[in-house]
Design a protein around this motif. Sequence first.
Motif, mmCIF file in Angstrom:
data_model
loop_
_atom_site.group_PDB
_atom_site.id
_atom_site.type_symbol
_atom_site.label_atom_id
_atom_site.label_comp_id
_atom_site.label_asym_id
_atom_site.label_seq_id
_atom_site.Cartn_x
_atom_site.Cartn_y
_atom_site.Cartn_z
ATOM 1 N N ILE A 1 0.839 -1.203 0.000
ATOM 2 C CA ILE A 1 0.000 0.000 0.000
ATOM 3 C C ILE A 1 0.875 1.254 0.000
ATOM 4 O O ILE A 1 0.623 2.217 -0.739
ATOM 5 C CB ILE A 1 -0.942 -0.006 1.220
ATOM 6 N N ALA A 2 1.928 1.246 0.834
ATOM 7 C CA ALA A 2 2.832 2.395 0.885
ATOM 8 C C ALA A 2 3.540 2.584 -0.452
ATOM 9 O O ALA A 2 3.713 3.720 -0.922
ATOM 10 C CB ALA A 2 3.854 2.208 2.000
ATOM 11 N N ALA A 3 3.936 1.485 -1.083
ATOM 12 C CA ALA A 3 4.641 1.569 -2.363
ATOM 13 C C ALA A 3 3.767 2.195 -3.438
ATOM 14 O O ALA A 3 4.247 2.975 -4.271
ATOM 15 C CB ALA A 3 5.103 0.182 -2.791
ATOM 16 N N ARG A 4 2.480 1.879 -3.426
ATOM 17 C CA ARG A 4 1.574 2.414 -4.441
ATOM 18 C C ARG A 4 1.353 3.913 -4.288
ATOM 19 O O ARG A 4 0.937 4.589 -5.229
ATOM 20 C CB ARG A 4 0.232 1.691 -4.372
ATOM 21 N N GLN A 5 1.629 4.434 -3.104
ATOM 22 C CA GLN A 5 1.404 5.858 -2.856
ATOM 23 C C GLN A 5 2.657 6.707 -3.068
ATOM 24 O O GLN A 5 2.642 7.909 -2.815
ATOM 25 C CB GLN A 5 0.882 6.056 -1.433
ATOM 26 N N LEU A 6 3.726 6.092 -3.536
ATOM 27 C CA LEU A 6 4.949 6.844 -3.784
ATOM 28 C C LEU A 6 4.812 7.688 -5.049
ATOM 29 O O LEU A 6 3.896 7.490 -5.847
ATOM 30 C CB LEU A 6 6.138 5.880 -3.907
ATOM 31 N N THR A 7 5.741 8.596 -5.214
ATOM 32 C CA THR A 7 5.739 9.480 -6.386
ATOM 33 C C THR A 7 7.117 9.460 -7.035
ATOM 34 O O THR A 7 8.040 8.777 -6.572
ATOM 35 C CB THR A 7 5.386 10.921 -5.980
ATOM 36 N N ALA A 8 7.267 10.243 -8.090
ATOM 37 C CA ALA A 8 8.534 10.294 -8.820
ATOM 38 C C ALA A 8 9.670 10.862 -7.975
ATOM 39 O O ALA A 8 10.845 10.663 -8.293
ATOM 40 C CB ALA A 8 8.368 11.125 -10.089
ATOM 41 N N SER A 9 9.353 11.557 -6.902
ATOM 42 C CA SER A 9 10.383 12.117 -6.027
ATOM 43 C C SER A 9 10.701 11.191 -4.852
ATOM 44 O O SER A 9 11.414 11.580 -3.930
ATOM 45 C CB SER A 9 9.935 13.475 -5.489
ATOM 46 N N SER A 10 10.176 9.964 -4.894
ATOM 47 C CA SER A 10 10.354 9.005 -3.796
ATOM 48 C C SER A 10 11.332 7.898 -4.178
ATOM 49 O O SER A 10 11.630 7.666 -5.348
ATOM 50 C CB SER A 10 9.008 8.376 -3.426
ATOM 51 N N VAL A 11 11.805 7.202 -3.159
ATOM 52 C CA VAL A 11 12.660 6.026 -3.338
ATOM 53 C C VAL A 11 12.062 4.866 -2.561
ATOM 54 O O VAL A 11 11.639 5.020 -1.402
ATOM 55 C CB VAL A 11 14.099 6.291 -2.852
ATOM 56 N N CYS A 12 12.035 3.699 -3.196
ATOM 57 C CA CYS A 12 11.637 2.457 -2.526
ATOM 58 C C CYS A 12 12.888 1.612 -2.373
ATOM 59 O O CYS A 12 13.443 1.122 -3.362
ATOM 60 C CB CYS A 12 10.580 1.722 -3.348
ATOM 61 N N LEU A 13 13.367 1.470 -1.143
ATOM 62 C CA LEU A 13 14.554 0.670 -0.847
ATOM 63 C C LEU A 13 14.110 -0.755 -0.562
ATOM 64 O O LEU A 13 13.445 -1.012 0.439
ATOM 65 C CB LEU A 13 15.307 1.256 0.349
ATOM 66 N N VAL A 14 14.463 -1.691 -1.435
ATOM 67 C CA VAL A 14 13.991 -3.066 -1.342
ATOM 68 C C VAL A 14 15.160 -3.969 -0.950
ATOM 69 O O VAL A 14 16.179 -4.034 -1.654
ATOM 70 C CB VAL A 14 13.390 -3.544 -2.674
ATOM 71 N N LEU A 15 15.014 -4.678 0.158
ATOM 72 C CA LEU A 15 16.052 -5.566 0.673
ATOM 73 C C LEU A 15 15.565 -6.999 0.597
ATOM 74 O O LEU A 15 14.562 -7.354 1.222
ATOM 75 C CB LEU A 15 16.387 -5.194 2.117
ATOM 76 N N SER A 16 16.254 -7.832 -0.174
ATOM 77 C CA SER A 16 15.820 -9.222 -0.341
ATOM 78 C C SER A 16 17.013 -10.091 -0.710
ATOM 79 O O SER A 16 17.658 -9.861 -1.738
ATOM 80 C CB SER A 16 14.755 -9.326 -1.431
ATOM 81 N N GLY A 17 17.307 -11.075 0.127
ATOM 82 C CA GLY A 17 18.414 -11.976 -0.171
ATOM 83 C C GLY A 17 18.212 -12.721 -1.476
ATOM 84 O O GLY A 17 19.070 -12.714 -2.360
ATOM 85 N N SER A 18 17.074 -13.372 -1.624
ATOM 86 C CA SER A 18 16.806 -14.154 -2.830
ATOM 87 C C SER A 18 16.456 -13.280 -4.022
ATOM 88 O O SER A 18 16.699 -13.634 -5.169
ATOM 89 C CB SER A 18 15.651 -15.125 -2.578
ATOM 90 N N GLY A 19 15.833 -12.123 -3.746
ATOM 91 C CA GLY A 19 15.361 -11.274 -4.836
ATOM 92 C C GLY A 19 14.174 -11.867 -5.553
ATOM 93 O O GLY A 19 13.825 -11.429 -6.656
ATOM 94 N N ASP B 1 4.890 -2.174 -7.687
ATOM 95 C CA ASP B 1 3.961 -1.076 -7.439
ATOM 96 C C ASP B 1 4.711 0.250 -7.314
ATOM 97 O O ASP B 1 4.240 1.289 -7.795
ATOM 98 C CB ASP B 1 3.154 -1.340 -6.173
ATOM 99 N N ALA B 2 5.863 0.226 -6.658
ATOM 100 C CA ALA B 2 6.663 1.438 -6.515
ATOM 101 C C ALA B 2 7.143 1.922 -7.881
ATOM 102 O O ALA B 2 7.104 3.129 -8.174
ATOM 103 C CB ALA B 2 7.853 1.177 -5.599
ATOM 104 N N ARG B 3 7.573 0.986 -8.710
ATOM 105 C CA ARG B 3 8.030 1.369 -10.051
ATOM 106 C C ARG B 3 6.881 1.943 -10.865
ATOM 107 O O ARG B 3 7.037 2.961 -11.550
ATOM 108 C CB ARG B 3 8.623 0.156 -10.764
ATOM 109 N N ASP B 4 5.717 1.306 -10.790
ATOM 110 C CA ASP B 4 4.554 1.798 -11.535
ATOM 111 C C ASP B 4 4.123 3.183 -11.062
ATOM 112 O O ASP B 4 3.557 3.970 -11.833
ATOM 113 C CB ASP B 4 3.385 0.816 -11.395
ATOM 114 N N ALA B 5 4.394 3.471 -9.788
ATOM 115 C CA ALA B 5 4.037 4.785 -9.242
ATOM 116 C C ALA B 5 5.028 5.866 -9.654
ATOM 117 O O ALA B 5 4.805 7.047 -9.388
ATOM 118 C CB ALA B 5 3.962 4.707 -7.720
ATOM 119 N N GLY B 6 6.124 5.456 -10.294
ATOM 120 C CA GLY B 6 7.125 6.409 -10.758
ATOM 121 C C GLY B 6 8.299 6.603 -9.830
ATOM 122 O O GLY B 6 9.203 7.398 -10.118
ATOM 123 N N ALA B 7 8.308 5.884 -8.688
ATOM 124 C CA ALA B 7 9.403 6.029 -7.732
ATOM 125 C C ALA B 7 10.652 5.311 -8.222
ATOM 126 O O ALA B 7 10.584 4.380 -9.024
ATOM 127 C CB ALA B 7 8.985 5.472 -6.375
#
Length: 287
Positions: free
Chosen positions: A174-192, A203-209
């Motif tokens: 939900i938070a990722a979907r509310q991001l904008t082009a001026s935002s950053v989504c820091l994603v941490l995942s061992g396996s990816g 969702d973050a990418r689609d929101a432009g972040a």
Amino acid sequence: MSWNGPDDAPPSARIAALAPALQPSERRVADAIAADLAGAVERTAQQLADHAGVGRASVVRTARTLGYDGYPQLRVAVARELAFAPPAEASTGDGTAVGALRAAVEEFARGLSRVTSVLTEQQVTAAVAALDEAERVVVVAAGLSMPLGYDAAMRLGAAGRPCEFVPDPLAQQIAARQLTASSVCLVLSGSGSSRPTLAAAADARDAGAQVLAVTSFADAPLVRLADTALVVPPVGGTFRDELLHTSRAALALVVEQLVELVAQRRSGRSARARDAVLRVLGESLGD
């Protein structure tokens, strides 16, 4: 996927980072090399093929997937890695619990040299700048990587870089979907490859972040979603080791130092924030 990282990355780091992307026959060759680097230097392509139970063509194909012109170039690279590697003097344990612990820590320490071997100056600089300049930062992490999310958020906050982290995967999305082009989504995942994590990143990418990923494997789905991906190969060296002895210690080390670089870039702002943190800590401590 073929290797497209730094030219000076050692073979063991390339194997660890590309492991999930290798074909089954290539995986057998790569695992045979990673398990016995010294033996790989001494074996011809045919001998390595026989040792791994594959055809000679698979050995040549593996070498090219790892970014070398052929197996002879891979052998030279392995020899060079061994020449510059620290001596293996770790204890195998003395039958005690502390002996086993000491041996495991020493084994981990010998693999630390490849933790940053896949990173480039451009990637790290871009990641630090993105975290510093974003109007809003949301941290995404799930499963065994969730503690990394807590740690990153607390460290960034203490460094004067406000950010958000909530452990619930749905809340992250939900938070990722509310991001904008001026935002950053820091994603941490061992396996990816975690589905909840990938959903939030998409969702973050689609929101432009901007999507900033820290993961262990170069061909992980998360890497393809990210604007900037920091690949930190598993210290164990093989995909099998990562599955059986899953560790996020290398990722935690890189994330911790990434935050330090952000703090240095923010200079006075971080100093004021850290002063406030120290005041709170001082007030919370008893005699």
